[in-house]
Write a protein that holds these residues in place. Structure first.
Motif, PDB file in Angstrom:
ATOM      1  N   LYS A   1      75.146  32.651 -55.303  1.00  0.00           N
ATOM      2  CA  LYS A   1      75.029  34.114 -55.465  1.00  0.00           C
ATOM      3  C   LYS A   1      73.585  34.539 -55.777  1.00  0.00           C
ATOM      4  O   LYS A   1      73.285  35.728 -55.804  1.00  0.00           O
ATOM      5  CB  LYS A   1      75.930  34.573 -56.607  1.00  0.00           C
ATOM      6  CG  LYS A   1      77.392  34.573 -56.210  1.00  0.00           C
ATOM      7  CD  LYS A   1      78.198  35.438 -57.160  1.00  0.00           C
ATOM      8  CE  LYS A   1      79.676  35.258 -56.913  1.00  0.00           C
ATOM      9  NZ  LYS A   1      80.394  34.746 -58.062  1.00  0.00           N
ATOM     10  N   LEU A   2      72.726  33.550 -56.044  1.00  0.00           N
ATOM     11  CA  LEU A   2      71.363  33.897 -56.448  1.00  0.00           C
ATOM     12  C   LEU A   2      70.512  34.316 -55.255  1.00  0.00           C
ATOM     13  O   LEU A   2      70.740  33.886 -54.131  1.00  0.00           O
ATOM     14  CB  LEU A   2      70.698  32.685 -57.117  1.00  0.00           C
ATOM     15  CG  LEU A   2      71.335  32.182 -58.401  1.00  0.00           C
ATOM     16  CD1 LEU A   2      70.714  30.855 -58.806  1.00  0.00           C
ATOM     17  CD2 LEU A   2      71.152  33.209 -59.516  1.00  0.00           C
ATOM     18  N   ASP A   3      69.504  35.145 -55.550  1.00  0.00           N
ATOM     19  CA  ASP A   3      68.513  35.485 -54.532  1.00  0.00           C
ATOM     20  C   ASP A   3      67.337  34.520 -54.612  1.00  0.00           C
ATOM     21  O   ASP A   3      66.687  34.230 -53.621  1.00  0.00           O
ATOM     22  CB  ASP A   3      67.991  36.918 -54.753  1.00  0.00           C
ATOM     23  CG  ASP A   3      69.102  37.937 -54.700  1.00  0.00           C
ATOM     24  OD1 ASP A   3      69.815  37.967 -53.690  1.00  0.00           O
ATOM     25  OD2 ASP A   3      69.278  38.685 -55.691  1.00  0.00           O
ATOM     26  N   LEU A   4      67.049  34.067 -55.837  1.00  0.00           N
ATOM     27  CA  LEU A   4      65.906  33.169 -56.037  1.00  0.00           C
ATOM     28  C   LEU A   4      66.283  32.097 -57.053  1.00  0.00           C
ATOM     29  O   LEU A   4      66.728  32.408 -58.162  1.00  0.00           O
ATOM     30  CB  LEU A   4      64.696  33.976 -56.556  1.00  0.00           C
ATOM     31  CG  LEU A   4      63.477  33.162 -56.988  1.00  0.00           C
ATOM     32  CD1 LEU A   4      62.842  32.442 -55.804  1.00  0.00           C
ATOM     33  CD2 LEU A   4      62.424  34.062 -57.651  1.00  0.00           C
ATOM     34  N   LEU A   5      66.118  30.854 -56.646  1.00  0.00           N
ATOM     35  CA  LEU A   5      66.391  29.723 -57.536  1.00  0.00           C
ATOM     36  C   LEU A   5      65.059  29.024 -57.813  1.00  0.00           C
ATOM     37  O   LEU A   5      64.387  28.587 -56.873  1.00  0.00           O
ATOM     38  CB  LEU A   5      67.386  28.779 -56.850  1.00  0.00           C
ATOM     39  CG  LEU A   5      67.717  27.459 -57.531  1.00  0.00           C
ATOM     40  CD1 LEU A   5      68.311  27.698 -58.915  1.00  0.00           C
ATOM     41  CD2 LEU A   5      68.707  26.661 -56.681  1.00  0.00           C
ATOM     42  N   VAL A   6      64.681  28.973 -59.085  1.00  0.00           N
ATOM     43  CA  VAL A   6      63.419  28.317 -59.451  1.00  0.00           C
ATOM     44  C   VAL A   6      63.731  26.900 -59.931  1.00  0.00           C
ATOM     45  O   VAL A   6      64.554  26.716 -60.830  1.00  0.00           O
ATOM     46  CB  VAL A   6      62.682  29.089 -60.576  1.00  0.00           C
ATOM     47  CG1 VAL A   6      61.317  28.456 -60.848  1.00  0.00           C
ATOM     48  CG2 VAL A   6      62.518  30.551 -60.215  1.00  0.00           C
ATOM     49  N   LEU A   7      63.109  25.922 -59.306  1.00  0.00           N
ATOM     50  CA  LEU A   7      63.290  24.525 -59.711  1.00  0.00           C
ATOM     51  C   LEU A   7      61.943  24.023 -60.235  1.00  0.00           C
ATOM     52  O   LEU A   7      61.016  23.768 -59.459  1.00  0.00           O
ATOM     53  CB  LEU A   7      63.755  23.677 -58.529  1.00  0.00           C
ATOM     54  CG  LEU A   7      65.068  24.112 -57.882  1.00  0.00           C
ATOM     55  CD1 LEU A   7      65.415  23.215 -56.704  1.00  0.00           C
ATOM     56  CD2 LEU A   7      66.204  24.099 -58.907  1.00  0.00           C
TER      57      LEU A   7
END
Ligand code: ADP
Ligand code: MG
Length: 282
Positions: free
Chosen positions: A166-172
């Motif tokens: 559901k995320l627009d941006l995933l920061v790893l």
């Protein structure tokens, strides 16, 4: 007359509450007094009320998005010293802060040595995305891998993946500090594959591409991961020496000025920031 007025105010508050308009409830009397004093007509009064309600809703929603992004600390682009990191183009970062890369499902990769501002920039851009109505989640890679393994063991992996989707941006953050186990690497690869062309990824790493094998454990997985990640991707290299090291050296050279600066900084710094480089396994 007075009694009647206060009765209708009570009723009005009741109706506004039922309609779930808390800001209008709180502000209507104050704005009504101002409107009467300024001779504002009814429609303009209603406009002012609805604007106040919308603004407050948007502010609260942004606050909720920022909270659910779980940023480890708050950093801004204003506090990033671009002069100290010439390999990072200020204009390009400002452009990224407009978040069009998220609409285009592009990925951002920050590559550079520890302490060169990768996490700072990732957090600042993630916060900018939250303010612009995007759904963001920040993870250290090791944290995400732990979550994934736990979820798999508890048979709740689908739920976790559903939330990530559901995320627009995933920061790893910090890909490569701790080599993932075979299972961990495969679960991580699965997240990256699922995100491909659906969710933007922002990854920070101190590893050059040649060394990704060591983290992901197999050439097949590394090739497939890099293929997806770099397909639509902007790579930003934070070249040079650690900002903390540079700062520490400056302190040694000019102890008085640096001490004053240091006391300002500690108030905004996360408590374990100084340990981050030291805890790296590489
Ligand atoms: P990395 O993620 O590359 O290891 P960080 O982003 O954690 O580095 O930076 C380490 C510390 O130095 C953080 O407190 C960060 O805010 C600060 N820092 C790094 N680069 C800069 C910079 N160019 N301007 C201001 N602060 C910086
Ligand atoms: Mg970092």
């Amino acid at each position: 007359m007075k009694q009647l007025e206060s009765k209708s105010v009570v009723l009005l508050h009741h109706h506004l509450k039922a309609l779930r308009l808390p800001t209008i409830t709180a502000e209507c009397e104050k704005i009504a007094r101002r409107a009467a004093a300024d001779n504002v007509d009814h429609l303009s009064y209603l406009l002012q009320l609805t604007e106040a309600e919308l603004l407050e809703r948007e502010r609260k929603a942004a606050e909720r998005r920022l909270k659910s992004a779980r940023l480890p600390t708050l950093k801004s682009l204003e506090s990033f010293d671009f002069a100290a990191r010439p390999s990072v183009n200020k204009m390009m970062i400002a452009e990224l802060a407009r978040c069009e890369f998220i609409d285009k499902r592009e990925n951002i990769l920050f590559v550079g040595n520890p302490g060169t501002g990768k996490t700072h920039l990732a957090i600042a851009l993630a916060a900018a995305a939250c303010a612009k109505s995007y759904h963001v989640r920040f993870f250290r890679v090791t944290e995400l891998v732990t979550h994934l393994i736990e979820a798999r063991d508890e048979r709740s992996l689908l739920g976790l993946k559903g939330r990530l989707a559901k995320l627009d941006l995933l920061v790893l953050d910090e890909l490569g500090y701790v080599p993932a186990s075979k299972v961990g690497a495969e679960l991580l690869f699965d997240v990256i594959s699922t995100a491909y062309e659906r969710t933007s990824l922002m990854i920070t790493t101190n590893l050059p591409f040649e060394s990704w094998n060591e983290v992901l454990g197999s050439e097949r997985l590394t090739g497939a991961t890099l293929d997806r990640l770099t397909h639509r991707c902007q790579i930003i290299e934070t070249k040079g020496e650690s900002y903390r090291l540079r700062d520490a050296k400056a302190r040694i050279r000019t102890p008085h000025a640096a001490a004053a600066k240091g006391s300002e900084e500690t108030s905004t710094e996360e408590p374990d920031a100084g340990l981050e480089g030291g805890s790296a396994t590489r």
